[in-house]
Scaffold this active site. Structure first.
Site, PDB file in Angstrom:
ATOM      1  N   ASP A   1       0.932  -1.028   0.059  1.00 29.57           N
ATOM      2  CA  ASP A   1      -0.384  -0.017   0.067  1.00 29.57           C
ATOM      3  C   ASP A   1       0.924   1.112  -0.323  1.00 29.57           C
ATOM      4  OD1 ASP A   1      -1.950   1.305   1.159  1.00 29.57           O
ATOM      5  OD2 ASP A   1      -1.523   1.790   2.302  1.00 29.57           O
TER       6      ASP A   1
ATOM      7  N   ASP B   1      -0.397   5.202   0.614  1.00 31.74           N
ATOM      8  CA  ASP B   1      -0.847   5.935   2.065  1.00 31.74           C
ATOM      9  C   ASP B   1      -0.581   5.537   2.940  1.00 31.74           C
ATOM     10  OD1 ASP B   1      -2.464   7.719  -0.956  1.00 31.74           O
ATOM     11  OD2 ASP B   1      -0.413   8.341   0.612  1.00 31.74           O
TER      12      ASP B   1
ATOM     13  N   GLU C   1      -1.063  11.080   4.879  1.00 31.11           N
ATOM     14  CA  GLU C   1      -2.244  12.322   4.786  1.00 31.11           C
ATOM     15  C   GLU C   1      -2.104  13.342   5.550  1.00 31.11           C
ATOM     16  OE1 GLU C   1      -4.766   8.937   2.974  1.00 31.11           O
ATOM     17  OE2 GLU C   1      -4.698  10.697   3.108  1.00 31.11           O
TER      18      GLU C   1
ATOM     19  N   GLY D   1     -10.206   7.411  -1.496  1.00 31.06           N
ATOM     20  CA  GLY D   1     -10.252   8.314  -2.553  1.00 31.06           C
ATOM     21  C   GLY D   1     -10.834   9.507  -2.779  1.00 31.06           C
ATOM     22  N   GLY D   2      -9.974  10.559  -2.808  1.00 33.65           N
ATOM     23  CA  GLY D   2      -9.863  12.112  -2.365  1.00 33.65           C
ATOM     24  C   GLY D   2     -11.357  12.621  -3.314  1.00 33.65           C
ATOM     25  N   LYS D   3     -11.350  11.939  -4.993  1.00 33.35           N
ATOM     26  CA  LYS D   3     -12.924  12.532  -5.118  1.00 33.35           C
ATOM     27  C   LYS D   3     -14.489  12.171  -4.493  1.00 33.35           C
ATOM     28  CE  LYS D   3     -11.448  10.460  -9.665  1.00 33.35           C
ATOM     29  NZ  LYS D   3     -10.486  10.394  -9.334  1.00 33.35           N
TER      30      LYS D   3
ATOM     31  N   ARG E   1     -14.098  11.137  -1.400  1.00 30.50           N
ATOM     32  CA  ARG E   1     -14.196  12.082  -0.313  1.00 30.50           C
ATOM     33  C   ARG E   1     -15.071  12.895  -0.704  1.00 30.50           C
ATOM     34  NH1 ARG E   1      -8.520  11.034   1.592  1.00 30.50           N
ATOM     35  NH2 ARG E   1      -9.369   9.102   1.539  1.00 30.50           N
TER      36      ARG E   1
ATOM     37  N   THR F   1      -2.789   0.775  -3.977  1.00 29.46           N
ATOM     38  CA  THR F   1      -3.077   1.823  -3.693  1.00 29.46           C
ATOM     39  C   THR F   1      -4.378   2.443  -3.954  1.00 29.46           C
ATOM     40  OG1 THR F   1      -2.813   4.168  -3.260  1.00 29.46           O
ATOM     41  CG2 THR F   1      -1.774   3.261  -4.831  1.00 29.46           C
ATOM     42  N   THR F   2      -5.197   3.588  -3.338  1.00 28.45           N
ATOM     43  CA  THR F   2      -6.187   4.215  -4.162  1.00 28.45           C
ATOM     44  C   THR F   2      -5.810   5.177  -4.501  1.00 28.45           C
ATOM     45  OG1 THR F   2      -7.311   2.869  -1.862  1.00 28.45           O
ATOM     46  CG2 THR F   2      -8.850   5.584  -3.462  1.00 28.45           C
TER      47      THR F   2
HETATM   48  C1  XBP Z   1      -5.739   6.413   0.065  1.00 29.44           C
HETATM   49  C2  XBP Z   1      -6.490   7.376  -0.079  1.00 29.44           C
HETATM   50  C3  XBP Z   1      -6.218   8.005  -1.601  1.00 29.44           C
HETATM   51  C4  XBP Z   1      -5.536   9.731  -0.101  1.00 29.44           C
HETATM   52  C5  XBP Z   1      -5.941  10.560  -1.405  1.00 29.44           C
HETATM   53  O1  XBP Z   1      -4.855   5.073  -0.356  1.00 29.44           O
HETATM   54  O2  XBP Z   1      -7.436   6.932   0.476  1.00 29.44           O
HETATM   55  O3  XBP Z   1      -7.833   8.109  -1.253  1.00 29.44           O
HETATM   56  O4  XBP Z   1      -5.907   9.554   0.510  1.00 29.44           O
HETATM   57  O5  XBP Z   1      -5.253  10.229  -2.725  1.00 29.44           O
HETATM   58  P1  XBP Z   1      -3.841   3.774   0.522  1.00 29.44           P
HETATM   59  P2  XBP Z   1      -6.208  10.789  -3.749  1.00 29.44           P
HETATM   60  O6  XBP Z   1      -3.850   4.149   1.375  1.00 29.44           O
HETATM   61  O7  XBP Z   1      -4.550   2.965  -0.156  1.00 29.44           O
HETATM   62  O8  XBP Z   1      -2.227   3.813  -0.139  1.00 29.44           O
HETATM   63  O9  XBP Z   1      -6.695  12.031  -3.453  1.00 29.44           O
HETATM   64  O10 XBP Z   1      -5.063  10.479  -5.182  1.00 29.44           O
HETATM   65  O11 XBP Z   1      -6.997   9.443  -3.933  1.00 29.44           O
HETATM   66 MG    MG Z   2      -2.803   3.281   3.185  1.00 32.15          MG
END
Ligand code: XBP
Ligand code: MG
Length: 244
Positions: free
Chosen positions: A8, A10, A17, A51-53, A55, A121-122
């Site tokens: 993963d 983030d 974050e 996902g940022g969008k 969210r 990853t997301t």
């Molecule tokens: C974490 C997420 C992502 C990030 C923001 O992803 O949920 O949405 O918070 O990135 P992971 P974006 O832990 O799976 O890596 O704004 O590009 O979505």
């Molecule tokens: Mg993560």
């Protein structure tokens, strides 16, 4: 036998974050003239939505329902997300997002030992490229046989889709891989894809429900490939946190 690590991003590769994505969202809101500000505590709650969008949509539905209901709001979200991603990538290029303890040495050791590497990853692909280049090595993307990121799948974590996408490209059985995650959402996704999973707790995920993880560590500091092989091979009681 362990053949691949699927990591993963983030919270796992780096603490992105609180001091990365969050200020990037706030910068985008300001530039768009929106009176939105996600403080540390609120952002921790919003991370329940991956996902940022997604969210931003979730936030607007709860805090700005009249704007969320307007025609064309989806276009606004897409524009905000492009702006946010630009700001996030700038932060990463400025060296503001270091890898977490042990991540660099472990990835290098895995490469030297011939273990295959992948990302699931997301977050958006641009963010992954920027982080790997700035924090690992300029050519680091080539270290990974598969990089599954963002909208390459419709359903984001905790759905297993991104991990299934990666396994398909690796052409490996899940049992031959070890997923490394930081969050309950990520763990659920990896387990649903049949992956043995190691959790390293992060700032926003400490204390979440990690039932089903083979082991829970504070981070990857001092963790060797031998440790990973032992965790993957015979598992460790979830309540036993290895002394690093
Ligand atoms: C974490 C997420 C992502 C990030 C923001 O992803 O949920 O949405 O918070 O990135 P992971 P974006 O832990 O799976 O890596 O704004 O590009 O979505
Ligand atoms: Mg993560």
């Amino acid at each position: 036998m362990l053949q691949a690590l699927i990591l993963d991003v983030d919270g796992t590769l780096a603490e992105t974050e609180r001091d990365g994505h969050r200020p990037a969202f706030n910068a985008a809101f300001k530039e768009a003239g929106l009176p939105w500000h996600w403080d540390v505590a609120l952002y921790g709650e919003l991370l329940a939505v991956t996902g940022g969008k997604e969210r931003m949509n979730h936030y607007a539905r709860h805090y700005a329902p009249e704007l969320a209901a307007k025609p064309g709001f989806d276009n606004l979200v897409r524009k905000l997300h492009l702006l946010k991603t630009e700001r996030y990538v700038e932060l990463v290029h400025a060296g503001r997002i270091p890898l977490r303890p042990g991540v660099g040495p472990l990835l290098r050791a895995a490469r030297s030992a011939g273990l295959r590497l992948a990302i699931a990853t997301t977050t958006s692909p641009e963010n992954v490229s920027a982080l790997l280049r700035a924090s690992l090595a300029p050519e680091a993307e080539s270290w990974f046989d598969a990089i599954g990121a963002g909208d390459v799948v419709a359903k984001k974590k905790p759905a297993p889709d991104i991990y299934l996408w990666v396994l398909e490209r690796l052409q490996l059985p899940a049992a031959a891989c070890l997923a490394i995650e930081d969050s309950a959402h990520g763990l659920r996704a990896a387990l649903a894809a049949g992956l043995p999973t190691l959790v390293t707790e992060a700032q926003y995920t400490r204390g979440q429900d990690f039932s089903g993880a083979l082991a829970i560590l504070p981070d990857l500091g001092g963790v060797t490939l031998e440790t990973l092989r032992r965790i993957h091979g015979d598992g460790i009681d979830i309540n036993e946190t290895l002394s690093s």
